[in-house]
Design a protein around this motif. Sequence first.
Motif, mmCIF file in Angstrom:
data_model
loop_
_atom_site.group_PDB
_atom_site.id
_atom_site.type_symbol
_atom_site.label_atom_id
_atom_site.label_comp_id
_atom_site.label_asym_id
_atom_site.label_seq_id
_atom_site.Cartn_x
_atom_site.Cartn_y
_atom_site.Cartn_z
ATOM 1 N N ARG B 135 0.834 -1.207 0.000
ATOM 2 C CA ARG B 135 0.000 0.000 0.000
ATOM 3 C C ARG B 135 0.868 1.255 0.000
ATOM 4 O O ARG B 135 0.631 2.202 -0.750
ATOM 5 C CB ARG B 135 -0.919 -0.028 1.224
ATOM 6 N N ARG B 139 1.439 4.097 -2.956
ATOM 7 C CA ARG B 139 1.238 5.521 -2.659
ATOM 8 C C ARG B 139 2.425 6.356 -3.092
ATOM 9 O O ARG B 139 2.282 7.492 -3.537
ATOM 10 C CB ARG B 139 1.022 5.696 -1.152
ATOM 11 N N ARG B 172 -7.937 -2.754 -9.238
ATOM 12 C CA ARG B 172 -8.720 -1.555 -8.884
ATOM 13 C C ARG B 172 -8.063 -0.727 -7.788
ATOM 14 O O ARG B 172 -8.462 0.402 -7.544
ATOM 15 C CB ARG B 172 -10.136 -1.960 -8.487
ATOM 16 N N ASP B 173 -7.064 -1.277 -7.111
ATOM 17 C CA ASP B 173 -6.355 -0.485 -6.096
ATOM 18 C C ASP B 173 -5.703 0.743 -6.708
ATOM 19 O O ASP B 173 -5.505 1.745 -6.033
ATOM 20 C CB ASP B 173 -5.286 -1.343 -5.407
ATOM 21 N N GLN B 176 -7.563 4.166 -6.704
ATOM 22 C CA GLN B 176 -7.781 4.919 -5.478
ATOM 23 C C GLN B 176 -6.591 5.762 -5.065
ATOM 24 O O GLN B 176 -6.631 6.435 -4.048
ATOM 25 C CB GLN B 176 -8.111 3.963 -4.333
ATOM 26 N N ILE B 177 -5.502 5.675 -5.806
ATOM 27 C CA ILE B 177 -4.360 6.514 -5.458
ATOM 28 C C ILE B 177 -3.943 7.323 -6.673
ATOM 29 O O ILE B 177 -4.223 6.957 -7.816
ATOM 30 C CB ILE B 177 -3.156 5.684 -4.977
ATOM 31 N N ASN B 199 -12.238 15.621 -6.220
ATOM 32 C CA ASN B 199 -11.755 14.728 -5.180
ATOM 33 C C ASN B 199 -11.567 15.504 -3.875
ATOM 34 O O ASN B 199 -11.094 16.625 -3.879
ATOM 35 C CB ASN B 199 -10.420 14.136 -5.661
ATOM 36 N N LEU B 205 -7.146 11.378 -9.482
ATOM 37 C CA LEU B 205 -7.436 9.948 -9.581
ATOM 38 C C LEU B 205 -8.001 9.616 -10.951
ATOM 39 O O LEU B 205 -8.767 10.393 -11.512
ATOM 40 C CB LEU B 205 -8.461 9.539 -8.511
ATOM 41 N N ASP B 207 -9.270 6.099 -13.634
ATOM 42 C CA ASP B 207 -9.494 4.650 -13.716
ATOM 43 C C ASP B 207 -8.524 4.073 -14.741
ATOM 44 O O ASP B 207 -8.904 3.510 -15.770
ATOM 45 C CB ASP B 207 -10.956 4.336 -14.062
#
Lengths: 361, 361
Positions: B135, B139, B172-173, B176-177, B199, B205, B207
């Motif tokens: 994670r 990031r 999909r993670d 989100q960053i 946001n 962000l 997709d």
Amino acid sequence: MALLKMKFSQQRRVRLAQGLWLLSWLAVTCGAFIFCLGVYIKIELLRRDEVMENTEIHVVPNLLMMVGLASIGANWVASRVCQDSLDPSRFPRWNVILLVWFAVATLLCCLLLAVVVLSYALQGRLEESLKVGLRNGIRFYKDTDVPGRCFQKETIDRLQMEFRCCGNNNFKDWFEVQWVSNRYLDFTSQEVKDRIRSNVDGRYLLDGVPFSCCNPVSPRPCLQYQLTDSRAHYNYEYQSEELNLYSRGCRQALTDYYMGLMNSTGPGVLSVILIQVSVILSMRYLQTAVEGAMALEAPEGESEGYILEKGVKETYADIREKVNNLLKFGQVDPASEDAGAEEGEKAAEAMEKAATPPPAS
Amino acid sequence: MAVGKITFTKTEREKLAEVLWLLNWISVVTGAILFGLGLFLKIEIQKWQEVMSEQGILYVPHMLITTGLAACGINYLGSKICLDCADTNKFLRWKLVMMPYIVCTFFFTACVLAGALMCYSVRSQLEESLYLGLRNTMRFYKDTDTPGRCYLKKTLDLLQIQFQCCGNADYRDWFQIQWVSNRYLDMTDSAVVDRVRSNVDGKYLMDSVPFSCCSTLSSRPCIQHNLSNPAAHAHYDEQSQQLNLWRRGCQQALLDHYTGIMQSIGLTVLLIWLFEVLLVLTGVRYLQTAMENVIRLGDPESESEGWILENSLAETACYNFNIIKNLGKCYQVDDDPNINVPTAAADREVPSHQVRVNVAS
């Protein structure tokens, strides 16, 4: 004057036989090593078989494998000869085999030398083969639905990622090929129609590359499309961008890899040649020393070993004469008939003379 | 009643000593294997240590390394001792060392077992560490200009390519960053500004996923952007979506990889432990007790008994427990008759009067 004459006492002969036995077993191991080397290079070449157009470069590993096997056999025979060498009853049966053995062993050394030369000389042919193979691979990249070509996309992608290269010479090779299949093009889109029309062959060419050209080292997320347009991306300068894609061409990458592989085996092969040559020379010394000892009245005494019975020039003249005689065997020559008649008389006289002394003794 | 009592003749004792000498040398080899396995595991963990949040699981290879080294040392000493045990005279040299040696062997065998069990129990800690580490790495993917984090992009890209995975749990993670750095975003562009404003945290962000998530098995060029909207791409059906990106999450991929390695290592270590306990430890114990009994009997040629425990398990446990119980009591009053214990009668002690001693002159 014999070439490189050396004296051998009984003990030295024994030592020579023992040392040669060990050396020939070492040479057997070296033969196995050469065979394994050939197998390894062959497997590496076969792995990238799909991007090579011809298999000319395969002569290097094929030769290595053949020479390896032959050398194992020849050196095993040499070790058997050593075991029999000091037994006067068993050594004479090896005489003919030794002649053949010398020829085979010298041939093996020459072949190994040829392999070393070939591995340098075939670099150009390898590059040619890779150039054509890669060009086809790039052309058929989009044909994932055509049997016989459906694997090209995966092959080229994996190749580019593993060898960190892009395209044939560089990434611009992708600009000249349609690498997006028509199946995935939206023909209703104006952009697609414009691109196809602007091209003579009706191909969808773009200034983009597949994802496998992306360089992970680049500090920015990979730019794959619109590469020649500096304004299409923020803070992007086409001419000075170096890290975004792999800069090396795959032909160069693969050639470097295979040349590196074959060059690194060079010292190993050269040392095997050295060992084989020393086995040949030691075997010659052993053969001549043991034959000399068997001809002596006292078999335990000193004998001479040499490489050639006469000097190099004389041996060469001898061999030339023998070859000439062989060639003249079938000819009928009037001069030689008279000479032959004279020789026949001389031979008859010699035989009479030889017949008379024994009764006198 | 002794546990596992066996009677040994002199020749049997000597044979046992020889066999144990060999077993101890084999144990030195297995100790080296343990050391090697620990080193291998350490290197494997350190390869991807940047995606782990803490280095806690390094205690497993460290335990294996120290146990392996200890095994080599103790078993080398053991082989020397066992070699000398064949002869009663030489055994006397080692008499005092035998018991500590057996205790050390017992302890390091317990450590080997602990190492094996650790290999199996570390999974949950690894899972947690990988989740947090991945994670954080995701990031900091965009921070290629921050010292200390500039290599995380390259590491994560190479990880996703090598292990064929994408994101933490799945692709999909990445939605989100923000994985595109602000350096490469055109803040004057309204589209960019809209995204950032929409946001809460002001992050850009999308997709989309990085190029390293692209699968080589896909039959079409990789689709990285607009992944939530399949209609945005031509002929982007269900099957294309399945093959387009790597489906597995990197946490699962790495967990499987390390669990596989540690399970094989754990199995090997368990086998080594079984070998140590069943053969080496019991053998050495029998040898020690047999030799001690021989010395007690006084006759080096006689038979002697060897056992694992002198008394039954329950009695030995009681005996040892009593020792522990009485450890602290050595300074307390006990039943020693030499100590003057004041009894109740002492309260009525009569004052002593002078005793006249006539000194005979």
